[in-house]
Design a protein around this motif. Structure first.
Motif, PDB file in Angstrom:
ATOM      1  N   TRP A 152      32.749  32.086  49.099  1.00 32.05           N
ATOM      2  CA  TRP A 152      32.748  30.749  49.692  1.00 32.05           C
ATOM      3  C   TRP A 152      32.971  30.921  51.187  1.00 32.05           C
ATOM      4  O   TRP A 152      33.536  31.917  51.635  1.00 32.05           O
ATOM      5  N   TRP A 153      32.563  29.923  51.970  1.00 35.74           N
ATOM      6  CA  TRP A 153      32.920  29.921  53.382  1.00 35.74           C
ATOM      7  C   TRP A 153      34.435  29.777  53.468  1.00 35.74           C
ATOM      8  O   TRP A 153      35.030  29.007  52.719  1.00 35.74           O
ATOM      9  N   THR A 156      35.364  25.226  41.028  1.00 39.09           N
ATOM     10  CA  THR A 156      35.863  25.084  42.397  1.00 39.09           C
ATOM     11  C   THR A 156      36.273  26.461  42.921  1.00 39.09           C
ATOM     12  O   THR A 156      36.547  27.388  42.142  1.00 39.09           O
ATOM     13  N   ASN A 157      36.315  26.585  44.230  1.00 36.18           N
ATOM     14  CA  ASN A 157      36.781  27.852  44.797  1.00 36.18           C
ATOM     15  C   ASN A 157      38.247  28.098  44.437  1.00 36.18           C
ATOM     16  O   ASN A 157      38.671  29.241  44.290  1.00 36.18           O
ATOM     17  N   ASP A 184      35.405  26.082  54.133  1.00 31.09           N
ATOM     18  CA  ASP A 184      34.542  25.081  53.524  1.00 31.09           C
ATOM     19  C   ASP A 184      34.613  25.205  52.007  1.00 31.09           C
ATOM     20  O   ASP A 184      35.119  26.186  51.470  1.00 31.09           O
ATOM     21  N   THR A 185      34.091  24.208  51.316  1.00 27.87           N
ATOM     22  CA  THR A 185      34.084  24.225  49.854  1.00 27.87           C
ATOM     23  C   THR A 185      32.724  24.618  49.295  1.00 27.87           C
ATOM     24  O   THR A 185      32.453  24.417  48.112  1.00 27.87           O
ATOM     25  N   HIS A 186      31.861  25.177  50.118  1.00 29.43           N
ATOM     26  CA  HIS A 186      30.521  25.564  49.686  1.00 29.43           C
ATOM     27  C   HIS A 186      30.387  27.085  49.633  1.00 29.43           C
ATOM     28  O   HIS A 186      31.046  27.807  50.374  1.00 29.43           O
ATOM     29  N   TRP A 187      29.477  27.533  48.761  1.00 35.22           N
ATOM     30  CA  TRP A 187      29.204  28.964  48.679  1.00 35.22           C
ATOM     31  C   TRP A 187      28.589  29.463  49.975  1.00 35.22           C
ATOM     32  O   TRP A 187      27.805  28.770  50.613  1.00 35.22           O
ATOM     33  N   ASN A 188      28.883  30.704  50.291  1.00 34.11           N
ATOM     34  CA  ASN A 188      28.138  31.381  51.345  1.00 34.11           C
ATOM     35  C   ASN A 188      27.012  32.155  50.649  1.00 34.11           C
ATOM     36  O   ASN A 188      26.771  31.983  49.447  1.00 34.11           O
TER      37      ASN A 188
END
Length: 124
Positions: A92-93, A36-37, A96-100
């Protein structure tokens, strides 16, 4: 939510997960653990408390049991995230919880390295 999941001392054993991994074994080249981030940036938030590593230990145990290769992406993501944070950039963004693209690049480098053919010694 991710904070709570990351801080668990024991990973849940989702019903059917191990059976699914076992049934797909012939088609699996490698499994990647994606932290997780919260885990990746944790030391910048809390410097004294040590996070448990229950999710990775659970997945690694299943991989070992079924003789599957398993890679933990935590260290490469932490290393690159620490480097980028000094420049004010994230993997990460921010919302957001997604990778950039930077986080994706870290994972892509690890996967590419894992998939690269091993070099055989030069013949005399």
């Amino acid at each position: 939510l991710y904070k709570d999941v990351t801080r668990r001392n024991q990973a849940p054993n989702p019903e059917g997960f191990e059976r699914a991994i076992e049934s797909m074994h012939p088609y699996i080249e490698r499994i990647y653990f994606i932290p997780t981030n919260y885990r990746v940036y944790y030391k910048h938030l809390h410097q004294t408390e040590i996070l448990p590593d229950a999710q990775w230990q659970y997945l690694d145990g299943i991989c070992r049991k079924h003789q599957l290769r398993c890679t933990n992406l935590t260290a490469p993501l932490v290393q690159e995230s620490d480097r980028l944070l000094k420049k004010g950039e994230l993997t990460w963004w921010g919302d957001d919880t997604h990778w950039n693209r930077r986080g994706i690049a870290v994972a892509a480098r690890v996967v590419a390295s894992d998939l690269a053919p091993t070099k055989s010694p030069a013949k005399p």
